[in-house]
Design a protein around this motif. Structure first.
Motif, PDB file in Angstrom:
ATOM      1  N   ALA A   1       0.743  -1.025  -0.066  1.00 44.13           N
ATOM      2  CA  ALA A   1      -0.100  -0.069  -0.128  1.00 44.13           C
ATOM      3  C   ALA A   1       0.791   1.353  -0.065  1.00 44.13           C
ATOM      4  O   ALA A   1       0.509   2.249  -0.713  1.00 44.13           O
ATOM      5  N   ILE A   2       2.003   1.279   0.649  1.00 48.34           N
ATOM      6  CA  ILE A   2       2.706   2.373   0.812  1.00 48.34           C
ATOM      7  C   ILE A   2       3.554   2.661  -0.665  1.00 48.34           C
ATOM      8  O   ILE A   2       3.665   3.602  -1.171  1.00 48.34           O
ATOM      9  N   PHE A   3       3.958   1.448  -1.311  1.00 40.14           N
ATOM     10  CA  PHE A   3       4.465   1.300  -2.555  1.00 40.14           C
ATOM     11  C   PHE A   3       3.461   2.340  -3.409  1.00 40.14           C
ATOM     12  O   PHE A   3       3.932   2.941  -4.525  1.00 40.14           O
ATOM     13  N   ASP A   4       2.116   2.090  -3.419  1.00 39.29           N
ATOM     14  CA  ASP A   4       1.079   2.719  -4.339  1.00 39.29           C
ATOM     15  C   ASP A   4       1.150   4.143  -4.028  1.00 39.29           C
ATOM     16  O   ASP A   4       0.701   5.155  -4.700  1.00 39.29           O
ATOM     17  N   SER A   5       1.283   4.628  -2.772  1.00 40.37           N
ATOM     18  CA  SER A   5       1.223   6.240  -2.433  1.00 40.37           C
ATOM     19  C   SER A   5       1.828   6.521  -1.085  1.00 40.37           C
ATOM     20  O   SER A   5       1.559   5.812  -0.049  1.00 40.37           O
ATOM     21  N   PHE A   6       2.762   7.424  -0.963  1.00 41.28           N
ATOM     22  CA  PHE A   6       3.600   7.605   0.067  1.00 41.28           C
ATOM     23  C   PHE A   6       4.325   8.849  -0.153  1.00 41.28           C
ATOM     24  O   PHE A   6       4.405   9.729  -1.033  1.00 41.28           O
ATOM     25  N   ARG A   7       4.813   9.521   1.156  1.00 41.74           N
ATOM     26  CA  ARG A   7       5.507  10.618   1.263  1.00 41.74           C
ATOM     27  C   ARG A   7       6.898  10.099   1.287  1.00 41.74           C
ATOM     28  O   ARG A   7       7.291   8.956   1.904  1.00 41.74           O
ATOM     29  N   PHE A   8       8.078  10.944   1.119  1.00 41.07           N
ATOM     30  CA  PHE A   8       9.284  10.504   1.026  1.00 41.07           C
ATOM     31  C   PHE A   8      10.340  11.396   1.763  1.00 41.07           C
ATOM     32  O   PHE A   8      10.039  12.596   1.822  1.00 41.07           O
ATOM     33  N   GLN A   9      11.420  11.048   1.815  1.00 42.38           N
ATOM     34  CA  GLN A   9      12.554  11.667   2.144  1.00 42.38           C
ATOM     35  C   GLN A   9      13.758  10.909   1.698  1.00 42.38           C
ATOM     36  O   GLN A   9      13.679   9.616   1.583  1.00 42.38           O
ATOM     37  N   ALA A  10      14.792  11.485   1.244  1.00 40.51           N
ATOM     38  CA  ALA A  10      15.978  11.005   0.748  1.00 40.51           C
ATOM     39  C   ALA A  10      17.204  11.216   1.687  1.00 40.51           C
ATOM     40  O   ALA A  10      17.253  12.321   2.364  1.00 40.51           O
ATOM     41  N   ARG A  11      18.061  10.230   1.813  1.00 40.18           N
ATOM     42  CA  ARG A  11      19.272  10.462   2.782  1.00 40.18           C
ATOM     43  C   ARG A  11      20.415   9.618   2.227  1.00 40.18           C
ATOM     44  O   ARG A  11      20.522   8.536   1.311  1.00 40.18           O
ATOM     45  N   SER A  12      21.581  10.175   2.493  1.00 38.19           N
ATOM     46  CA  SER A  12      22.807   9.467   2.141  1.00 38.19           C
ATOM     47  C   SER A  12      23.790   9.453   3.399  1.00 38.19           C
ATOM     48  O   SER A  12      23.818  10.279   4.370  1.00 38.19           O
ATOM     49  N   ALA A  13      24.681   8.628   3.261  1.00 34.43           N
ATOM     50  CA  ALA A  13      26.031   8.474   4.289  1.00 34.43           C
ATOM     51  C   ALA A  13      26.854   8.074   3.522  1.00 34.43           C
ATOM     52  O   ALA A  13      26.984   7.052   2.450  1.00 34.43           O
ATOM     53  N   VAL A  14      28.226   8.644   3.595  1.00 31.99           N
ATOM     54  CA  VAL A  14      29.499   8.303   2.900  1.00 31.99           C
ATOM     55  C   VAL A  14      30.362   7.983   3.935  1.00 31.99           C
ATOM     56  O   VAL A  14      30.625   8.877   4.674  1.00 31.99           O
ATOM     57  N   ALA A  15      31.361   7.137   4.226  1.00 33.55           N
ATOM     58  CA  ALA A  15      32.338   6.619   4.736  1.00 33.55           C
ATOM     59  C   ALA A  15      33.568   7.441   4.478  1.00 33.55           C
ATOM     60  O   ALA A  15      33.911   7.366   3.184  1.00 33.55           O
ATOM     61  N   THR A  16      34.405   8.223   5.269  1.00 37.29           N
ATOM     62  CA  THR A  16      35.638   8.721   4.935  1.00 37.29           C
ATOM     63  C   THR A  16      36.693   8.053   5.530  1.00 37.29           C
ATOM     64  O   THR A  16      36.656   7.090   6.625  1.00 37.29           O
ATOM     65  N   ARG A  17      37.907   8.541   5.380  1.00 38.56           N
ATOM     66  CA  ARG A  17      38.985   8.192   6.095  1.00 38.56           C
ATOM     67  C   ARG A  17      38.946   8.364   7.780  1.00 38.56           C
ATOM     68  O   ARG A  17      38.031   9.305   7.936  1.00 38.56           O
ATOM     69  N   ASN A  18      39.558   7.685   8.189  1.00 43.12           N
ATOM     70  CA  ASN A  18      39.806   7.613   9.831  1.00 43.12           C
ATOM     71  C   ASN A  18      38.277   7.478  10.358  1.00 43.12           C
ATOM     72  O   ASN A  18      37.943   8.166  11.351  1.00 43.12           O
ATOM     73  N   GLU A  19      37.751   6.397   9.983  1.00 38.33           N
ATOM     74  CA  GLU A  19      36.374   6.142  10.201  1.00 38.33           C
ATOM     75  C   GLU A  19      35.399   7.287  10.435  1.00 38.33           C
ATOM     76  O   GLU A  19      34.458   7.319  11.154  1.00 38.33           O
ATOM     77  N   GLY A  20      35.835   8.407   9.667  1.00 40.14           N
ATOM     78  CA  GLY A  20      34.582   9.482   9.712  1.00 40.14           C
ATOM     79  C   GLY A  20      33.347   9.184   9.011  1.00 40.14           C
ATOM     80  O   GLY A  20      33.158   7.974   8.184  1.00 40.14           O
ATOM     81  N   ARG A  21      32.237   9.975   8.771  1.00 37.11           N
ATOM     82  CA  ARG A  21      31.238   9.865   8.067  1.00 37.11           C
ATOM     83  C   ARG A  21      30.407  11.221   7.835  1.00 37.11           C
ATOM     84  O   ARG A  21      30.459  12.315   8.683  1.00 37.11           O
ATOM     85  N   VAL A  22      29.936  11.437   6.780  1.00 31.17           N
ATOM     86  CA  VAL A  22      29.257  12.604   6.528  1.00 31.17           C
ATOM     87  C   VAL A  22      27.968  12.137   5.838  1.00 31.17           C
ATOM     88  O   VAL A  22      27.765  10.937   5.058  1.00 31.17           O
ATOM     89  N   THR A  23      26.831  12.898   6.102  1.00 32.35           N
ATOM     90  CA  THR A  23      25.516  12.412   6.007  1.00 32.35           C
ATOM     91  C   THR A  23      24.886  13.459   5.241  1.00 32.35           C
ATOM     92  O   THR A  23      25.182  14.601   5.645  1.00 32.35           O
ATOM     93  N   ASP A  24      23.775  13.223   4.510  1.00 27.21           N
ATOM     94  CA  ASP A  24      22.899  14.544   4.063  1.00 27.21           C
ATOM     95  C   ASP A  24      21.496  13.895   4.073  1.00 27.21           C
ATOM     96  O   ASP A  24      21.256  12.647   3.924  1.00 27.21           O
ATOM     97  N   CYS A  25      20.249  14.921   3.933  1.00 22.98           N
ATOM     98  CA  CYS A  25      19.275  14.293   3.829  1.00 22.98           C
ATOM     99  C   CYS A  25      18.250  15.329   3.089  1.00 22.98           C
ATOM    100  O   CYS A  25      18.534  16.674   3.236  1.00 22.98           O
ATOM    101  N   MET A  26      17.245  15.128   2.383  1.00 22.08           N
ATOM    102  CA  MET A  26      16.395  16.177   1.743  1.00 22.08           C
ATOM    103  C   MET A  26      14.977  15.555   1.603  1.00 22.08           C
ATOM    104  O   MET A  26      14.969  14.403   1.859  1.00 22.08           O
ATOM    105  N   PRO A  27      14.180  16.383   1.603  1.00 20.41           N
ATOM    106  CA  PRO A  27      14.097  17.826   1.626  1.00 20.41           C
ATOM    107  C   PRO A  27      14.302  18.579   3.026  1.00 20.41           C
ATOM    108  O   PRO A  27      14.512  19.648   3.191  1.00 20.41           O
ATOM    109  N   VAL A  28      13.782  17.929   4.012  1.00 17.27           N
ATOM    110  CA  VAL A  28      13.958  18.224   5.436  1.00 17.27           C
ATOM    111  C   VAL A  28      14.608  17.331   6.505  1.00 17.27           C
ATOM    112  O   VAL A  28      14.584  16.152   6.332  1.00 17.27           O
ATOM    113  N   CYS A  29      15.616  17.625   6.951  1.00 18.40           N
ATOM    114  CA  CYS A  29      16.588  16.909   8.002  1.00 18.40           C
ATOM    115  C   CYS A  29      16.108  17.303   9.222  1.00 18.40           C
ATOM    116  O   CYS A  29      15.873  18.421   9.897  1.00 18.40           O
ATOM    117  N   GLN A  30      16.128  16.184  10.132  1.00 20.39           N
ATOM    118  CA  GLN A  30      15.539  16.145  11.577  1.00 20.39           C
ATOM    119  C   GLN A  30      16.682  15.577  12.475  1.00 20.39           C
ATOM    120  O   GLN A  30      17.155  14.529  12.039  1.00 20.39           O
TER     121      GLN A  30
END
Length: 197
Positions: free
Chosen positions: A168-197
């Motif tokens: 049912a969600i496949f048929d009609s949903f609200r959405f958000q996009a997120r990303s996570a990237v691993a960096t050197r020294n066990e770091g991490r950067v993240t992003d989200c859209m359209p709103v981050c909380q």
């Protein structure tokens, strides 16, 4: 489809995979079968400013611009769902991109469709119906990279098999996009859209 608000991204698994893959490199900017979502159905598009990633472990915010989301396009048609992520740089390992999906009228249940980009293997798609980001299971999907764009094309079938109202969600949903990237020294950067909380 309307925009969504929040979800947790299981970046711990991404960092573990990145650590396991240390010593290998993959700078291929075109991989798999990229899908132009506009060819699947009418697209819904949202944009995000450049340079707004969050960082951890002292990592600089511009350490991995390939995770800096700038646009998301979604389309549905013919029993298929397409999500197309655009970033601020060429997409390379180690990164994860997640489409979070919620029902139109309530905040639960939460589904997460994820594409993982690791070194030395084809990008793959996973689905989590628990909403926790800790129960991703591999699903049949077409995942492709075209420079700074990554697409996921999936049919309704994995959602039907998942139960928990996923079809049912496949048929009609609200959405958000997120990303996570691993960096050197066990770091991490993240992003989200359209709103981050």
């Amino acid at each position: 489809m309307r925009r969504n608000i929040t979800i947790v991204l299981g970046a711990g698994a991404l960092l573990a995979a990145a650590t396991a893959g240390c010593g290998t490199t993959d700078d291929t900017h075109n991989y798999g079968s990229f899908t132009d979502c506009a060819k699947i159905g009418r697209t819904v598009t949202t944009s995000d400013p450049k340079g707004d990633q969050r960082r951890t472990n002292g990592t600089s915010s511009d350490a991995a611009p390939m995770g800096d989301l700038t646009k998301l396009r979604i389309a549905r048609g013919g029993g298929r769902l397409c999500a197309e992520f655009t970033t601020n740089d060429q997409i390379r390992p180690y990164a994860a991109f997640v489409l979070t999906m919620r029902p139109q009228a309530t905040d639960t249940p939460v589904l997460q469709l994820e594409a993982v980009v690791l070194a030395g293997e084809a990008p793959r798609a996973n689905l989590d119906v628990t909403g926790t980001g800790h129960a991703f299971r591999k699903v049949d999907a077409t995942v492709g990279i075209d420079g700074n764009r990554l697409s996921i094309l999936v049919t309704r079938a994995p959602f039907e098999r998942a139960g928990a109202g996923a079809a049912a969600i496949f048929d009609s949903f609200r959405f958000q996009a997120r990303s996570a990237v691993a960096t050197r020294n066990e770091g991490r950067v993240t992003d989200c859209m359209p709103v981050c909380q």
